[in-house]
Write an enzyme that holds these catalytic residues in place. Structure first.
Site, PDB file in Angstrom:
ATOM      1  N   VAL A 261       0.848  -1.194   0.000  1.00 25.56           N
ATOM      2  CA  VAL A 261       0.000   0.000   0.000  1.00 25.56           C
ATOM      3  C   VAL A 261       0.883   1.243   0.000  1.00 25.56           C
ATOM      4  O   VAL A 261       1.927   1.276   0.651  1.00 25.56           O
ATOM      5  CB  VAL A 261      -0.978   0.028   1.186  1.00 25.56           C
ATOM      6  CG1 VAL A 261      -1.941  -1.144   1.133  1.00 25.56           C
ATOM      7  CG2 VAL A 261      -0.244   0.052   2.510  1.00 25.56           C
TER       8      VAL A 261
ATOM      9  N   ASN B 230      -6.615   4.995 -12.170  1.00 25.02           N
ATOM     10  CA  ASN B 230      -8.045   5.063 -11.857  1.00 25.02           C
ATOM     11  C   ASN B 230      -8.412   6.238 -10.951  1.00 25.02           C
ATOM     12  O   ASN B 230      -9.575   6.631 -10.902  1.00 25.02           O
ATOM     13  CB  ASN B 230      -8.468   3.747 -11.187  1.00 25.02           C
ATOM     14  CG  ASN B 230      -9.836   3.827 -10.578  1.00 25.02           C
ATOM     15  OD1 ASN B 230     -10.852   3.844 -11.268  1.00 25.02           O
ATOM     16  ND2 ASN B 230      -9.892   3.909  -9.244  1.00 25.02           N
TER      17      ASN B 230
ATOM     18  N   TYR C 140     -14.379  18.080 -16.413  1.00 28.92           N
ATOM     19  CA  TYR C 140     -14.305  16.622 -16.254  1.00 28.92           C
ATOM     20  C   TYR C 140     -14.280  15.941 -17.614  1.00 28.92           C
ATOM     21  O   TYR C 140     -13.414  15.095 -17.894  1.00 28.92           O
ATOM     22  CB  TYR C 140     -15.498  16.125 -15.428  1.00 28.92           C
ATOM     23  CG  TYR C 140     -15.464  14.643 -15.162  1.00 28.92           C
ATOM     24  CD1 TYR C 140     -14.622  14.105 -14.194  1.00 28.92           C
ATOM     25  CD2 TYR C 140     -16.280  13.762 -15.884  1.00 28.92           C
ATOM     26  CE1 TYR C 140     -14.588  12.745 -13.947  1.00 28.92           C
ATOM     27  CE2 TYR C 140     -16.257  12.397 -15.639  1.00 28.92           C
ATOM     28  CZ  TYR C 140     -15.407  11.889 -14.676  1.00 28.92           C
ATOM     29  OH  TYR C 140     -15.366  10.538 -14.437  1.00 28.92           O
TER      30      TYR C 140
ATOM     31  N   LYS D 288     -11.122  13.836 -19.377  1.00 27.63           N
ATOM     32  CA  LYS D 288     -11.288  12.467 -19.833  1.00 27.63           C
ATOM     33  C   LYS D 288     -11.063  12.342 -21.343  1.00 27.63           C
ATOM     34  O   LYS D 288     -10.594  11.307 -21.823  1.00 27.63           O
ATOM     35  CB  LYS D 288     -12.676  11.950 -19.449  1.00 27.63           C
ATOM     36  CG  LYS D 288     -12.891  11.838 -17.944  1.00 27.63           C
ATOM     37  CD  LYS D 288     -11.846  10.942 -17.272  1.00 27.63           C
ATOM     38  CE  LYS D 288     -12.157  10.699 -15.820  1.00 27.63           C
ATOM     39  NZ  LYS D 288     -11.143   9.837 -15.158  1.00 27.63           N
TER      40      LYS D 288
ATOM     41  N   THR E 236     -20.696   2.826  -7.894  1.00 22.90           N
ATOM     42  CA  THR E 236     -19.521   2.920  -7.016  1.00 22.90           C
ATOM     43  C   THR E 236     -19.812   4.054  -6.043  1.00 22.90           C
ATOM     44  O   THR E 236     -20.873   4.650  -6.075  1.00 22.90           O
ATOM     45  CB  THR E 236     -18.235   3.259  -7.812  1.00 22.90           C
ATOM     46  OG1 THR E 236     -18.352   4.587  -8.337  1.00 22.90           O
ATOM     47  CG2 THR E 236     -17.998   2.274  -8.942  1.00 22.90           C
TER      48      THR E 236
END
Length: 253
Positions: free
Chosen positions: A55, A86, A148, A152, A183
Site C-alpha cells: 500500500v 483510476n 471533467y 477524460k 460505485t
C-alpha cells in the site's frame, strides 16, 4: 504471476480492479489518499488470496507524492507489468463558480498524474518488451461536460495514440470509458440512481465494467466503452450541436 499498480484503489472501481486481479493471481500495489480505507481493502484481499499486497498512501494532486508512486513504477527489483490509472474525483459542472485551486487539483489528478505515471511505467515495460496500461476515463469524454469531460477526452486521445505507438513493442494502453457506474464516486457527490435525470437503466455494474476492461486490455484495444447503450450514446453525441450536447451533459454530476 504479475504485479499490478492501481491508483484510487481504496474504493469503487479501483478496489474492484484490485479484487479481480488478485483473484487472477496478481500481486498488487494499491495507491490512494485514505490509508485506513486502503489498509481495509488490502487486508480483505490478503485474507482471500495468496498474493502480495503493498500500500502507498499518496495524494496525486501533490507533485512530490506522484514522484513516490512513479519511483515504485520504475523499481527494477519488483517490476510492475500492469498500471491502472483510476484515481479521480468530481466537481460541480459550473466551472466559473468553482474554486480555481480545486480545478487545478482536478486537472493534476485526472491528466498530470496519469501522464507522469504512464511515462514512468513505460520505461521498464518497453525495456522488458511487455506491459499494459489501463486508463479509466469516462463516456463524458464524448460530451461537452465541463472540465471533467475535457480531462477524460485527453485521456482517451492519449491512450488511443499510445496504444498505436507502443503496441508493436509489446506494451498496450487502453482507455476505459464507462458511464454512470454503481460505485461511491457519484454517491459522494450526492447523486443516486434515479435522481437528477439519470434513470436506473443507465447505471452499470462495477464488476462488469472491470471484467470488460481487463478483457479489452488483454486484446490490445485502445479504447473501450462498456455496454451497447453507452456506445450508442457516444455515437449520437458526436452528431449533436455543442449547445445541445452541453445541455445533455448537465444531467447527473
Amino acid at each position: 504471476m504479475v504485479t499490478a499498480l492501481i491508483t484510487g484503489a481504496s474504493s469503487g472501481l479501483g478496489a474492484e480492479y484490485a479484487r479481480q486481479l488478485a483473484a487472477r493471481g496478481a500481486d498488487l500495489v494499491l495507491v490512494a489518499r485514505d490509508l485506513e480505507a486502503l489498509d481495509a481493502v488490502a487486508g480483505a484481499i490478503r485474507a482471500c488470496h495468496r498474493v502480495k499486497v503493498e500500500v502507498i498512501s499518496a495524494d496525486l494532486a501533490v507533485s512530490d507524492e506522484v514522484d513516490r508512486v512513479a519511483a515504485r513504477l520504475t523499481a527494477a527489483d519488483a517490476p510492475v507489468e500492469l498500471l491502472v490509472n483510476n484515481a479521480g474525483f468530481g466537481l460541480p459542472l459550473d466551472f466559473a463558480a468553482n474554486d480555481v485551486a480545486r480545478e487545478v487539483d482536478h486537472l493534476r489528478v485526472h491528466v498530470e498524474a496519469p501522464l507522469r505515471l504512464s511515462h514512468a511505467a513505460l520505461e521498464g515495460m518497453l525495456a522488458r518488451g511487455h506491459g499494459r496500461i489501463v486508463n479509466v476515463a469516462s463516456v463524458a469524454a464524448y460530451l461537452p461536460r465541463s472540465t471533467y469531460g475535457a480531462c477524460k477526452r485527453w485521456l482517451v486521445d492519449f491512450s488511443r495514440w499510445a496504444n498505436a505507438a507502443y503496441a508493436a513493442r509489446g506494451v498496450t494502453v487502453t482507455a476505459v470509458c464507462p458511464g454512470f457506474t454503481h460505485t461511491g464516486f457519484h454517491e459522494r457527490m450526492g447523486l443516486a440512481p434515479g435522481r437528477e435525470g439519470v434513470p436506473g437503466w443507465m447505471w452499470l455494474d462495477a464488476r462488469e465494467v472491470v471484467t470488460a476492461s481487463l478483457r479489452a486490455a488483454a486484446k490490445g484495444r485502445g479504447v473501450l466503452i462498456p455496454s451497447f447503450r453507452y456506445q450508442a450514446l457516444a455515437r449520437v453525441a458526436a452528431l449533436l450541436p455543442a449547445s445541445l450536447g452541453a445541455s445533455v451533459g448537465t444531467r447527473g454530476r
